[in-house]
Enzyme design. Sequence first.
Site, PDB file in Angstrom:
ATOM      1  N   ARG A 117       0.825  -1.214   0.000  1.00 28.08           N
ATOM      2  CA  ARG A 117       0.000   0.000   0.000  1.00 28.08           C
ATOM      3  C   ARG A 117       0.858   1.262   0.000  1.00 28.08           C
ATOM      4  O   ARG A 117       0.508   2.266  -0.640  1.00 28.08           O
ATOM      5  CB  ARG A 117      -0.931  -0.016   1.223  1.00 28.08           C
ATOM      6  CG  ARG A 117      -1.957   1.095   1.236  1.00 28.08           C
ATOM      7  CD  ARG A 117      -2.905   0.928   2.405  1.00 28.08           C
ATOM      8  NE  ARG A 117      -3.765  -0.232   2.250  1.00 28.08           N
ATOM      9  CZ  ARG A 117      -5.004  -0.177   1.760  1.00 28.08           C
ATOM     10  NH1 ARG A 117      -5.517   0.977   1.371  1.00 28.08           N
ATOM     11  NH2 ARG A 117      -5.729  -1.266   1.661  1.00 28.08           N
ATOM     12  N   TYR A 221      -1.345 -13.370  -0.546  1.00 24.52           N
ATOM     13  CA  TYR A 221      -0.810 -13.205  -1.898  1.00 24.52           C
ATOM     14  C   TYR A 221       0.551 -12.536  -1.789  1.00 24.52           C
ATOM     15  O   TYR A 221       0.856 -11.836  -0.814  1.00 24.52           O
ATOM     16  CB  TYR A 221      -1.745 -12.381  -2.790  1.00 24.52           C
ATOM     17  CG  TYR A 221      -2.177 -11.051  -2.230  1.00 24.52           C
ATOM     18  CD1 TYR A 221      -1.440  -9.895  -2.461  1.00 24.52           C
ATOM     19  CD2 TYR A 221      -3.337 -10.946  -1.468  1.00 24.52           C
ATOM     20  CE1 TYR A 221      -1.839  -8.668  -1.950  1.00 24.52           C
ATOM     21  CE2 TYR A 221      -3.750  -9.737  -0.948  1.00 24.52           C
ATOM     22  CZ  TYR A 221      -2.998  -8.595  -1.193  1.00 24.52           C
ATOM     23  OH  TYR A 221      -3.406  -7.380  -0.678  1.00 24.52           O
ATOM     24  N   ASP A 300     -14.510   4.594   1.102  1.00 20.57           N
ATOM     25  CA  ASP A 300     -15.010   4.098   2.379  1.00 20.57           C
ATOM     26  C   ASP A 300     -15.912   5.094   3.092  1.00 20.57           C
ATOM     27  O   ASP A 300     -16.714   4.698   3.944  1.00 20.57           O
ATOM     28  CB  ASP A 300     -13.840   3.731   3.304  1.00 20.57           C
ATOM     29  CG  ASP A 300     -13.201   2.399   2.942  1.00 20.57           C
ATOM     30  OD1 ASP A 300     -13.735   1.702   2.054  1.00 20.57           O
ATOM     31  OD2 ASP A 300     -12.159   2.060   3.531  1.00 20.57           O
TER      32      ASP A 300
END
Length: 403
Positions: A117, A221, A300
Site C-alpha cells: 500500500r 498473496y 469508504d
Amino acid sequence: MYRSVQGEEALVGLSVAIVGGGIGGLTLALALRERGIGAEVYERSAELREIGAAVALSANGSRVLTRLGLRDELAACSAVPTELVYRHWRGGHRVVAYPIGAAYEERFGGPYFGVHRADLQRILAGACGNVHLGRQVTGLAADGDGYRLDFADGTSETADVVVGADGVHSTVRGWVDDSPLARYSGSSGFRGLVPVEKLPSLPDPGAIQFWMGPGGHLLHYAIGDGSVVNFLAVLDEPDVWESDSWTEDISRERIDAAFAGWHPAVREMVGATTLLQRWALFGQHPLNRWHRGGVVLLGDAAHAMLPHHGQGANQTIEDAATLAECLARDALEPALARYEKLRRPRTRAVQRSSWVANALLHLPDGPAADARDVALGRIGETLEWIHSHDCLAPASPSRAESP
C-alpha cells in the site's frame, strides 16, 4: 468561482477540495488533472503512511491506473499472482483453482497486481501533486456559491466542490448523510507480511489463496518482487466488539491458538506476524444519499465493505474515475447526480456479495461446505461481473442524454 463554457456543459475553473490523501483522494486528484480540473488534497496526517499492509489491484482498478499512466511504475513494484486458489483448511488440497497471470489480463483487459500500500500511495502522490499534509478538517460550511473548509490549525479554504475521501470515520459524511456509520460483522482480522523463506510448507507461494475452515479463513498473496507474502486472517469472534477503537492488541498465543489444527503453512504464516493487533471488520450501512449540493462522498466514506472480495481499494478507484469523468462532462448538480446514480448500485452489490462470502468461507466440514465447494467452480462468474466492469463506459453519456 467557475463558469460554463459556451456550447459545452462541463465547467471550467471548477475548484475541488479533496479531504483525504488515501488511494481514493489521490486517484481522484490525478484523474481530475488529466481532465483539466484543478484539485487540492487535504490530508490530516503529517505524512502519507499506509493503513494496512498491501493492496490486491484487480483489473477493474488496474485499468483505471493504467489509463492514468501509472502501469509501468506499478509493475515495477508489484507481483502478479499465478492463480486464484481455494484450499481446505486442514488438508490443504486445492478445492478450486482459477488462472491469473497473462490469461487473466487477456480476459479482463488489465493486470492483477499485488502491491504494498505504501508503494501505491507513493506512486499516486508523486503523480498528482497538490497534496497538503497536516491539514485536519474540523468544520464545513456553505460559503456563497461554494464551501468553506475549516482546519485544526485555524486556517480555512474555499472550493466549489468538496469531496469526502476521508474514510470510514469521515468528517465530511455528516454534511451529506447522518445515517449510522457502520455495523460490526461479527468477525475480526489480523494481518502480516512474511518472507516466503519463512514458509517452507506453503504450496504455490506465487498464487493468491484462500484457506477455508470452520469459523475463519486466511487469504494471502505475494507482493513486490514475490519474496514477501501479505496475509489477512479472519475469525468469527468476538460476538460483540466493545472497544471504542477499531483495533485491539492480541497475544501471539491467542493468534496461534486460533489456527491450531490448520495446515502447517497457515500456522507458519500467522505465527510469523509481528503485527500483534486485530481489527474489527465493519461494513457500511448503505447511505440514502452520496451528495448534498456540492459536497460528495467517495470510497469508504460512502461504502465501507468487508475485504473478502479484495474490492475496497478497487471500488474506491472506480469511484474516483467515475466522479472525475462526470465532473468533466456536465454541470455540477447533474454531474454529482449521475455519479451517485452510477456508483450506488454497483458498490451495494459488491458490499452484499462480500457479506455473503464471509459466511461461506467459514463453514465447517460437512454438506454445506461441500455445496459451497461445488459452487466455487463458478468463481469465474463472480470475477466476471466484478473484475470486467468498466467504470468509465456508463459515465460517458452523449450530451443529449439526461443523467
